[in-house]
Design an enzyme around this catalytic site. Structure first.
Site, PDB file in Angstrom:
ATOM      1  N   PRO A 191       1.282  -8.881 -18.469  1.00  0.00           N
ATOM      2  CG  PRO A 191       2.955 -10.272 -17.663  1.00  0.00           C
ATOM      3  CD  PRO A 191       2.690  -9.189 -18.639  1.00  0.00           C
ATOM      4  CG  HIS A 411     -15.467  -0.695   1.925  1.00  0.00           C
ATOM      5  ND1 HIS A 411     -16.806  -0.396   1.759  1.00  0.00           N
ATOM      6  CD2 HIS A 411     -15.170  -0.415   3.215  1.00  0.00           C
ATOM      7  CE1 HIS A 411     -17.295   0.051   2.919  1.00  0.00           C
ATOM      8  NE2 HIS A 411     -16.318   0.060   3.812  1.00  0.00           N
ATOM      9  CD  GLU A 412      -9.012  -4.682  -2.884  1.00  0.00           C
ATOM     10  OE1 GLU A 412      -8.549  -3.651  -3.400  1.00  0.00           O
ATOM     11  OE2 GLU A 412      -9.691  -5.520  -3.527  1.00  0.00           O
ATOM     12  CG  HIS A 480      -9.756   1.976  -7.701  1.00  0.00           C
ATOM     13  ND1 HIS A 480      -8.413   2.243  -7.844  1.00  0.00           N
ATOM     14  CD2 HIS A 480     -10.361   3.167  -7.508  1.00  0.00           C
ATOM     15  CE1 HIS A 480      -8.221   3.549  -7.720  1.00  0.00           C
ATOM     16  NE2 HIS A 480      -9.378   4.140  -7.509  1.00  0.00           N
ATOM     17  CD  GLU A 481      -8.844  -2.719  -8.605  1.00  0.00           C
ATOM     18  OE1 GLU A 481      -9.628  -2.723  -7.643  1.00  0.00           O
ATOM     19  OE2 GLU A 481      -7.788  -2.068  -8.615  1.00  0.00           O
ATOM     20  CD  GLU A 499      -7.521   1.341 -10.776  1.00  0.00           C
ATOM     21  OE1 GLU A 499      -8.104   0.277 -10.526  1.00  0.00           O
ATOM     22  OE2 GLU A 499      -6.342   1.553 -10.459  1.00  0.00           O
ATOM     23  CD  GLU A 505      -3.172   0.616  -9.449  1.00  0.00           C
ATOM     24  OE1 GLU A 505      -3.394   0.707  -8.234  1.00  0.00           O
ATOM     25  OE2 GLU A 505      -3.788  -0.149 -10.194  1.00  0.00           O
TER      26      GLU A 505
HETATM   27  C1  NOJ Z   1      -5.848  -1.527  -6.506  1.00  0.00           C
HETATM   28  C2  NOJ Z   1      -6.220  -0.092  -6.476  1.00  0.00           C
HETATM   29  O1  NOJ Z   1      -6.257   0.454  -7.756  1.00  0.00           O
HETATM   30  C3  NOJ Z   1      -5.222   0.625  -5.607  1.00  0.00           C
HETATM   31  O2  NOJ Z   1      -5.443   2.001  -5.648  1.00  0.00           O
HETATM   32  C4  NOJ Z   1      -5.329   0.072  -4.219  1.00  0.00           C
HETATM   33  O3  NOJ Z   1      -4.370   0.682  -3.428  1.00  0.00           O
HETATM   34  C5  NOJ Z   1      -5.104  -1.431  -4.197  1.00  0.00           C
HETATM   35  N1  NOJ Z   1      -5.931  -2.060  -5.173  1.00  0.00           N
HETATM   36  C6  NOJ Z   1      -5.405  -2.029  -2.853  1.00  0.00           C
HETATM   37  O4  NOJ Z   1      -6.772  -1.989  -2.602  1.00  0.00           O
HETATM   38 CA    CA Z   2      -6.106  -0.961  -9.908  1.00  0.00          CA
END
Ligand code: NOJ
Ligand code: CA
Length: 711
Positions: A191, A411-412, A480-481, A499, A505
């Site tokens: 998960p 930028h999330e 990322h993602e 990423e 992480e």
């Molecule tokens: C996932 C990212 O891979 C990570 O590096 C980041 O800190 C978190 N999302 C928050 O945005």
């Molecule tokens: Ca990630």
């Protein structure tokens, strides 16, 4: 091109007209055979007489239209040879040779009058092919509901795989025979934040090894305006078929001719290192479209980050429900008491970066919205321009500038692509106004609009749009993602990182298997560099957060090696300052290591076991060696014949101590200096989960070599 390279065999076999056409690689070792079998296009790939890909079908199913799978005749074919050399803006080598023989097959489906072409490019190290649709009245707008491209394996190969998933690649790898994939698939779906696993399916780049010792890698190049491809294993446990990522209503790709699909790639060699060194993915992408690239620079950075990942600090400033979702007024908020991105704390990182010659400081959790960052409010929560009350952006901007360091933007998006696109230009302009030139973006959680997937055509279009818009503002992007890379960095060299795999992480979320970094270069990195974020010096995560019992499953020495083995022009020193201050002798390697290269060599490699790279720094005589080792204790044997003959160098070896092991003694390392020449040889023990890093600098002042032993 001579007759030997292309020969047409036409014959009547079992009453069916088989038209076969052969294409040889420039060195003649690889052979691709195209044929129409029962009017269905097929291809086969052989390496020095051994079959790599058995005859495999090509084609599509379409919505409300006849499938493009059979009923074809060959209208005509075109061939050519290309041999060019180009220079990437940044990369593993200073120049890249693009050398292939090409066969373009123009097909026509007689019953519908529709045309489809398939372009094959055969390089010395593999094959690329794509479908091309020219403008034509019978096929202008169409919807692909299934791509039927097959990759038929010749035996029960060993595979290094992660489960197919429309939304994430953040899985640990499973190593198994092809015939074991279906049985192990469920167990491989561990998960994580956002996932849509697809049964009996694996992701690309897929790495395989045959019993005879042939290495095969399947991926794609130039994924543009098309969904990402997974591979579905058929009933025979040998034949993979393309499995595209659907959209919210179950369609795969919306096409408007003229349009090409991405390239499907197969790299094959009897040397594992050749897979790592292949440039097929880059060569199949379009050349750089940016006129001015002077603003694109490799970046070494630290950040207010690991402390949030481990749970020591928070991204959010306040606790819910003391602020309303999307609130920007914090007058009545109840602070979490552990907000990481404070002005004072960021200044410490700026000071540390300045003192150690690092370029940038990433700060996450600087902007309002984190109180519910992937909860109910994610459709509007971030505006990417409003700092929290305890983050004084103008002051930090000026402070960083005074120290010759830059802040790195974060930028999330929480997967709300809709919200991000609404704010994107303002957010990029805000970066320019405040002296930022790089952004780490992220797409955690389900995509909004709901029902869309991270790897669907719509999201794929967005990731590229974000990179193209960034060009206008001279911004480098590290997403990322996002969808895993497919070599688009050649066309847009401001895409400096991604990423799209399980990064460091996860060492704070329970850990990745110790062989993880011996597999990633053979899989995820085939498409492009990864922001892996190495450099964790304190493997016991509970030291930062007593409630987190995760352990980083590598030794400290291997953390250094990853700067060489995980190629990226963007490298983070991911640990917190205190952990570096405790080991400044080892930190020296992170300070020294280069980010951009003239030459890259693979000295030792076996997927799942070990990889040793040697790389020469761009426009310099410095070399760096890195070795990553799986869970088994192993001896690495390398020689330094890659060095200039007659020249003396000082090598500093950062290695596992005798008693080191990721599990019981991860911080035990030894640092030794030697004089080395092109005749030197090294036998180096590598611990379980260990490895080593070496910096090699030419001797400029012989006084410095006094008392230093020769290797
Ligand atoms: C996932 C990212 O891979 C990570 O590096 C980041 O800190 C978190 N999302 C928050 O945005
Ligand atoms: Ca990630």
């Amino acid at each position: 091109m001579n007759l030997k390279t292309f020969c047409i065999i036409a014959g009547l076999i079992f009453g069916t007209m088989i038209q076969a056409q052969e294409l040889l690689s420039p060195d003649g070792n690889l052979k691709m055979t195209f044929s129409l079998e029962n009017e269905t296009p097929t291809y086969q790939l052989d390496l020095q007489g051994k079959t790599v890909i058995n005859p495999s079908k090509l084609g599509f199913e379409l919505k409300d239209a006849e499938p493009l799978t059979t009923g074809f005749t060959v209208e005509n074919t075109e061939t050519r040879t290309v041999d060019e050399t180009w220079e990437p803006v940044w990369g593993e080598t200073k120049t890249i040779r693009d050398h292939y023989n090409e066969l373009l097959v123009h097909l026509k489906q007689q019953s519908t009058d529709r045309k489809m072409s398939i372009r094959f490019r055969l390089f010395d190290d593999g094959l690329g092919f794509r479908y091309e649709f020219t403008e034509q009245p019978e096929l202008t707008y169409f919807i692909i509901t299934d791509e039927k491209t097959q990759f038929a394996m010749t035996g029960d190969h060993k595979a290094f795989w992660i489960p197919g998933d429309y939304d994430t690649q953040e899985y640990d790898y499973t190593t198994s025979k092809l015939s074991e994939i279906k049985g192990l698939w469920q167990q491989a779906v561990t998960p994580n934040a956002s996932q849509t696993p697809v049964p009996n399916t694996v992701q690309t780049a897929l790495m395989m090894k045959t019993e005879e010792g042939l290495y095969i890698n399947i991926h794609e190049a130039a994924l543009v305006e098309y969904p990402a491809m997974h591979l579905e294993l058929g009933d025979d446990n040998l034949t993979f078929e393309a499995h595209l990522t659907p959209d919210a209503v179950g369609n795969m790709a919306y096409m408007q001719a003229p349009r090409n699909t991405p390239w499907r790639t197969i790299i094959a060699s009897d040397k594992a290192g050749d897979i790592l060194l292949s440039n097929i993915t880059l060569n199949l992408n379009e050349p750089n479209v940016l006129e001015d690239t002077s603003w694109i620079k490799p970046v070494k950075y630290v950040g207010v980050w690991w402390e949030m990942i481990t749970g020591k600090s928070s991204w959010a400033y306040a606790d819910l429900p003391s602020v309303k979702l999307g609130e920007t007024d914090f007058a009545n908020a109840k602070p979490t008491g552990k907000h990481g991105a404070t002005t004072e704390h960021v200044k410490e990182y700026i000071d540390f970066a300045a003192a150690n010659g690092l370029d940038q400081v990433l700060v996450e959790g600087w902007n309002v919205g984190w109180e519910d960052w992937f909860g109910k409010s994610k459709d509007y929560v971030f505006d990417f321009v409003t700092p929290y009350p305890d983050f004084d952006l103008p002051e930090l901007r000026d402070y960083a500038k005074s120290k010759d360091v830059r802040l790195m933007m974060h930028h999330e998006t929480s997967g709300s692509i809709r919200n991000y696109e609404r704010h994107l230009d303002t957010a990029y302009q805000f970066m320019r106004d405040n002296n930022y030139n790089s952004v780490k973006s992220g797409y955690v959680g389900d995509i909004i609009p709901r029902g869309e997937h991270h790897y669907g055509q719509w999201a794929v279009n967005h990731y590229l749009y974000a990179v193209q818009q960034a060009v206008k503002y001279h911004i480098m992007v590290n997403a990322h993602e996002a969808v895993r890379p497919t070599g688009l960095r050649r066309t847009y060299p401001n895409l400096i990182g991604n990423e799209s795999a399980r990064g460091t992480e996860y060492e704070a979320f329970g850990g990745s298997h110790p062989d993880h970094t011996t597999i990633l270069p053979f899989t995820r990195l085939i498409g492009g560099p990864m922001d892996y974020t190495p450099g964790i010096f304190q493997p016991d995560v509970s030291q930062l957060n007593p409630e987190n019992n995760s352990r980083v499953r590598t030794t400290l020495a291997r953390q250094l090696a990853l700067y060489v083995t995980m190629y990226s022009p963007l490298q983070m020193a991911a640990d917190v300052i205190e952990n570096y201050e405790a080991h400044m002798d080892a930190f020296q390697f992170i300070k020294d290591v280069a980010l951009d290269w003239d030459t890259t060599l693979v000295l030792e490699a076996e997927p799942g076991d070990f990889i040793t790279y040697a790389r020469k720094q761009k426009d310099s005589d410095n070399w760096f060696v890195g070795r990553t080792n799986d869970e088994e204790k192993r001896t690495s044997s390398i020689d330094f014949s890659f060095l200039d003959t007659g020249k003396k160098y000082i090598a500093t070896i950062y290695a596992d101590a005798q008693d080191a092991s990721w599990e019981t003694n991860p911080q035990a390392y030894v640092i030794q200096k030697y004089i080395v020449t092109s005749k030197s040889k090294l036998k180096q023990e590598c611990a379980s989960g260990g490895g080593y890093a070496i910096s090699i600098f030419p001797v400029r002042d012989s006084a410095l070599t006094r008392g230093v032993k020769k290797l």
